[in-house]
Design an enzyme around this catalytic site. Structure first.
Site, PDB file in Angstrom:
ATOM      1  N   HIS A 199     -11.728  -5.308  18.049  1.00  0.00           N
ATOM      2  CA  HIS A 199     -11.610  -6.750  18.320  1.00  0.00           C
ATOM      3  C   HIS A 199     -10.130  -7.090  18.147  1.00  0.00           C
ATOM      4  CE1 HIS A 199     -15.862  -7.427  18.611  1.00  0.00           C
ATOM      5  NE2 HIS A 199     -16.063  -6.792  17.474  1.00  0.00           N
TER       6      HIS A 199
ATOM      7  N   GLU B 292     -19.320  -1.628   9.158  1.00  0.00           N
ATOM      8  CA  GLU B 292     -18.327  -2.377   8.373  1.00  0.00           C
ATOM      9  C   GLU B 292     -18.428  -2.146   6.862  1.00  0.00           C
ATOM     10  OE1 GLU B 292     -18.832  -6.379   9.826  1.00  0.00           O
ATOM     11  OE2 GLU B 292     -18.309  -5.804  11.875  1.00  0.00           O
TER      12      GLU B 292
HETATM   13  O1  9MR Z   1     -21.641 -10.659  18.972  1.00  0.00           O
HETATM   14  C1  9MR Z   1     -22.332 -10.942  17.777  1.00  0.00           C
HETATM   15  C2  9MR Z   1     -22.510 -12.439  17.671  1.00  0.00           C
HETATM   16  O2  9MR Z   1     -23.363 -12.933  18.681  1.00  0.00           O
HETATM   17  C3  9MR Z   1     -23.046 -12.782  16.305  1.00  0.00           C
HETATM   18  O3  9MR Z   1     -23.085 -14.177  16.153  1.00  0.00           O
HETATM   19  C4  9MR Z   1     -22.143 -12.159  15.250  1.00  0.00           C
HETATM   20  C5  9MR Z   1     -22.568 -12.477  13.843  1.00  0.00           C
HETATM   21  O4  9MR Z   1     -21.711 -11.852  12.935  1.00  0.00           O
HETATM   22  O5  9MR Z   1     -22.132 -10.766  15.439  1.00  0.00           O
HETATM   23  C6  9MR Z   1     -21.539 -10.437  16.614  1.00  0.00           C
HETATM   24  O6  9MR Z   1     -21.333  -9.066  16.726  1.00  0.00           O
HETATM   25  C7  9MR Z   1     -20.572  -8.453  15.705  1.00  0.00           C
HETATM   26  C8  9MR Z   1     -21.016  -7.033  15.631  1.00  0.00           C
HETATM   27  O7  9MR Z   1     -22.402  -6.977  15.414  1.00  0.00           O
HETATM   28  C9  9MR Z   1     -20.286  -6.285  14.542  1.00  0.00           C
HETATM   29  N1  9MR Z   1     -18.859  -6.393  14.679  1.00  0.00           N
HETATM   30  C10 9MR Z   1     -18.363  -7.748  14.859  1.00  0.00           C
HETATM   31  C11 9MR Z   1     -19.070  -8.445  15.996  1.00  0.00           C
HETATM   32  C12 9MR Z   1     -18.490  -9.827  16.213  1.00  0.00           C
HETATM   33  O8  9MR Z   1     -18.748 -10.672  15.146  1.00  0.00           O
END
Ligand code: 9MR
Length: 447
Positions: A234, A157
């Site tokens: 997403h 990101e």
């Molecule tokens: O799925 C992950 C969730 O359990 C965490 O709380 C979150 C924190 O930002 O991160 C989620 O995964 C992310 C991923 O690492 C990067 N892209 C976005 C995902 C969804 O937030």
């Protein structure tokens, strides 16, 4: 990740709202997604939570997918919560599970603005210190799993929506060159791993994906080790970008691989048949776009079950974003993925009857529930619904059905007057039962 299996019944109790979960009446033992994907030269993956990799969750993760991505287990904040003291427990567990199931691992993620340890984000660092912290982190983590990780999301990101660089501690402290440095350090630590830059809202052709495109192009021209781009995906129901395949293709034409790394399709709750059908179409078109481009090598869903998804915790009122429901029953979206991978499925979105179990009210020792049997494209002249109570619940009374319970097994058959479920119609019966401790929602089987 937040677990809806424990969260929803509590919400139902507090609000008194009905909790309705559907399961298909039956689904055939279709070819696993990983076998379908392999036949297309693709890998199909899921994000996982290490502690959940047992029981039904582990069975599906192992049987259906050929790649695992640790949802959180390899993030800096997880692996080094205190400076110099490492916790690889969950990461090791996921890698071991993957190896035991002949699966790839996508490492996720090395350089991100989020989920970093507080000692790092609260510290004051010179540029040189920050650079060596990052280099050490990458060398340590990539080195630990050298030879065991198929691909790393090295940088996560890095862009804003308008295509400018996101101002993170890395960008601010090290300049845009942190990206090339991170890739170079990762390559030194594991020359065989494929190295990716991963971002969201870069699925279609837009300002952000064009910035990513230009970056990858310049990194390749400069000889920086970059092997692929991850399009997180997403997505929102009905909003698959029309330019998805074109965008995948333009990256492929740069000479890098593409992966769909975090696919989910969220919808406003509650889910219904129309939304689930749209979601099936959305999953199918994303996977089809990947199948259409040779260099699109992997499609990974960000959690395979609605019981283990980040969506409801982040977007209140939205959810049902994954291919399996909270009870691990495949949803239409699962069949959309299978069909895009060339599978022919026997669970049709039409021509089926389904049973929906709901807790309509619950008090400290008892609850009232109902089961609705609904048919579309077909009809029933009699029915039998059965389920197994997982936590000692005991039926005390039923209406509009004849129910018996033997141990944990409940079987209900139609009353003399409601055996017919017409095409497009439904029949509901109700019951009272006792519970204590917890009241998990069972999967109802029709037959
Ligand atoms: O799925 C992950 C969730 O359990 C965490 O709380 C979150 C924190 O930002 O991160 C989620 O995964 C992310 C991923 O690492 C990067 N892209 C976005 C995902 C969804 O937030």
């Amino acid at each position: 990740m937040r677990s809806l299996r424990t969260g929803l019944p509590l919400a139902a109790l507090v609000t008194g709202a009905a909790l309705l979960l559907s399961a298909p009446a039956a689904h055939a033992a279709d070819t696993p997604l990983r076998d379908l994907a392999a036949a297309k030269g693709k890998v199909v993956g899921t994000a996982v939570t290490g502690s959940e990799l047992t029981g039904g969750y582990g069975d599906i993760a192992g049987a259906q997918f050929s790649s695992l991505t640790p949802g959180n287990a390899m993030k800096w904040g997880t692996v080094e919560p205190t400076q110099g003291s490492f916790d690889w427990t969950e990461a090791d567990q996921i890698v071991a599970f993957a190896q035991a199931h002949n699966q790839q691992v996508r490492g996720h993620t090395l350089v991100w603005h989020s989920q970093n340890p507080s000692w790092l984000t609260n510290g004051t660092w010179t540029s040189a210190q920050l650079g060596s912290l990052l280099q050490n982190h990458i060398s340590t983590e990539v080195g630990r799993y050298k030879g065991e990780i198929a691909a790393w999301d090295v940088v996560n990101e890095p862009f804003n929506e308008d295509g400018t660089y996101r101002s993170t501690l890395w960008y601010t402290g090290l300049g845009a060159n942190y990206i090339a440095q991170a890739l170079t350090w990762a390559h030194a630590a594991d020359p065989a791993a494929k190295l990716y830059i991963n971002d969201y809202n870069v699925e279609g052709v837009n300002a952000k994906s064009t910035a990513l495109y230009n970056l990858v192009k310049s990194l390749r021209a400069a000889g920086v080790p970059i092997d692929g781009v991850g399009l997180q995906a997403h997505l929102i129901l009905g909003q698959v970008p029309a330019t998805l395949q074109q965008n995948i293709q333009r990256f492929a034409d740069l000479g890098v691989d593409v992966a769909i790394t975090e696919l989910d399709v969220r919808m406003a709750l509650p889910a219904d048949a129309t939304k689930l059908a749209q979601q099936k179409a959305d999953f199918k078109s994303v996977v089809a776009a990947c199948v259409a481009v040779t260099r699109c090598v992997n499609v990974t869903v960000w959690g395979f079950t609605d019981a283990d998804s980040w969506v409801p915790g982040t977007f209140p009122g939205y959810g049902a974003a994954t291919p399996y429901d909270e009870n691990y029953a495949p949803k239409p979206a699962y069949y959309g993925v299978a069909e895009a991978l060339g599978g022919t499925t026997t669970t049709p979105p039409t021509g089926a009857c389904s049973a929906t179990y709901g807790v309509t009210s619950q008090w400290n020792t008892g609850f009232t529930g109902q089961v609705t049997i609904a048919c579309t494209g077909t009809a029933l002249s009699s029915w039998r619904a059965s389920w197994t109570y997982g936590a000692g619940q005991q039926l005390t009374q039923a209406w509009n059905a004849t129910c018996t319970q033997s141990g944990a097994a409940v079987t209900c058959t139609n009353a003399s007057y409601n055996g017919t479920v017409p095409d497009g119609g439904s029949v509901t019966f109700g019951f009272n039962a006792s519970w204590s401790g917890s009241n998990p929602v069972p999967v109802v089987t029709l037959g």
